[in-house]
Design an enzyme around this catalytic site. Sequence first.
Site, short mmCIF file in Angstrom:
data_model
loop_
_atom_site.label_atom_id
_atom_site.label_comp_id
_atom_site.label_asym_id
_atom_site.label_seq_id
_atom_site.Cartn_x
_atom_site.Cartn_y
_atom_site.Cartn_z
N HIS A 24 36.62 43.09 39.38
CA HIS A 24 35.94 42.72 40.63
C HIS A 24 34.46 42.40 40.44
O HIS A 24 33.61 43.25 40.72
CB HIS A 24 36.07 43.87 41.64
CG HIS A 24 37.45 44.10 42.11
ND1 HIS A 24 38.05 43.33 43.06
CD2 HIS A 24 38.37 45.01 41.74
CE1 HIS A 24 39.28 43.75 43.27
NE2 HIS A 24 39.50 44.78 42.47
N CYS A 36 41.60 40.01 41.02
CA CYS A 36 42.57 41.08 41.22
C CYS A 36 43.80 40.58 41.98
O CYS A 36 44.57 39.80 41.42
CB CYS A 36 41.89 42.27 41.90
SG CYS A 36 42.83 43.79 41.79
N GLU A 91 32.65 40.78 42.33
CA GLU A 91 31.98 40.81 43.64
C GLU A 91 31.47 42.20 44.00
O GLU A 91 30.66 42.34 44.91
CB GLU A 91 32.93 40.28 44.73
CG GLU A 91 34.01 41.23 45.22
CD GLU A 91 35.21 41.39 44.28
OE1 GLU A 91 35.17 40.84 43.16
OE2 GLU A 91 36.16 42.07 44.66
#
Lengths: 293, 189
Positions: B170, B79, B172
Amino acid sequence: MEKSSFELKIGLAEMLKGGVIMDVTTPEQAKIAEDAGAVAVMALERIPADIRADGGIARMSSPKIIQDIQKTVSIPVMAKCRIGHFAEAQVLEALKVDFIDESEVLTPADEENHIWKHDFKVPFVCGCRDLGEALRRIGEGTAMIRTKGEAGSGNIVEAVRHMRRVQQEIRKLTTLLDDELMAEAKRLGAPFEIVKQVAKTGKLPVPNFAAGGIATPADASLMMQLGAESVFVGSGIFKSDDPAARARAIVLATTYFDNPEKVAEVSAELKSAMKGIDVATLPESERMATRGW
Amino acid sequence: MNRSLKIGVMALQGAFQKHVEMLDRIHIKSETIRYGEQLRLIDGLIIPGGESTTMTKIIMEMGILPELEVFDKPIFGTCAGAILLSEKCDDPNIQVIKKTPVKTLRNAYGRQVDSFTESVNLSFTNEPFPAVFIRAPRITDCTPEVEILGRFNGEIVLVRYQKYLLSTFHPELTNDPRIHEYFIGMIDR
């Protein structure tokens, strides 16, 4: 395509970690905040110190102010609605604000119920004074918790009290046996499933930020060292003598909160912080932190 | 997995803790990075999501840019991190590090109410990946030498160019380590 999951709401809160969210009342202030490195701005008609001074009923900001600020900056724009005023929250969602603060800084609209935040696509942040209050708000669907502190006071004492209390109560939960958790949930007045989760993980299921009285870089460092994951600065910046420099200094002190030399360096060039008020002298009726439950 | 590798996670601001947790899950050592000189001691770097304006400010104030420019190990940007790795961003206020010949457009899908999750097909794995897009950027122009690893609705969402991996979403924030494992696989050992 899923567009309003809890995961997405917490996701934005994750992106704001290690940052500073600044209260602003004009596009010019919003630009100063963005240029100083704010991760988001809170678009307000009046900052808390002025709400306090002016008295009367404090409501959601005018959509015009919010829209003008949205047009000016590229970072997320937050706005406040009154506690329990879900229609104001609906308006803020229609304006596509990025986060809604159901805030004790405004005059509460409902003295019994907070907003059922699961119904909204936009994530919410809510204030708390202790773990029970934090977990009740999480039960209602908030994606971020912040300390209430005492907004507009320029005095960190209440934010410290609230953050320490939340952290102590989390630590205590992790030491309890399974058969002691229900009694603790009862004492906290908090949803049992979330109590169990916190007992297991040792942390809140949503990001935990600090707010209410932060006025200096050292205040930001203090709150981060006490376990805050980001800080909100309300009146502290634009009630000071040097908003741009102070904003920049607080941003750096938040990232480098554990480096006292850096905090000293960024503080050295600052002029006077906001004057502030002794919270102990505030009559109960003028305290914002006691609004909501 | 090589357990002696150490990955730096840029921790100026943003979702760095989530990357650290993902690396823990796949038993990779990590270190949070807030000072330029720390970059000399790591085998790869992750630049997380967050606000690219804030990261730009701190990178410039703290003199981290020169260290990033000479850093020659693999970098994974998610991002905001992908924006920083790009050659050019639509927002001139963002200090790009120009590691990858792509252009990026900030907040390309709109505000938070337009954030979404979607299953995305990736070229290096069979099962679709649960991609989380939060105020996501768009990769607009890509030169032919950039390898496109993931697309969604025709949009480019994951690319690799030499030592650089860029995702507009994302990984994560999920429980799925496949993209982090792919990144670890890019590191020479």
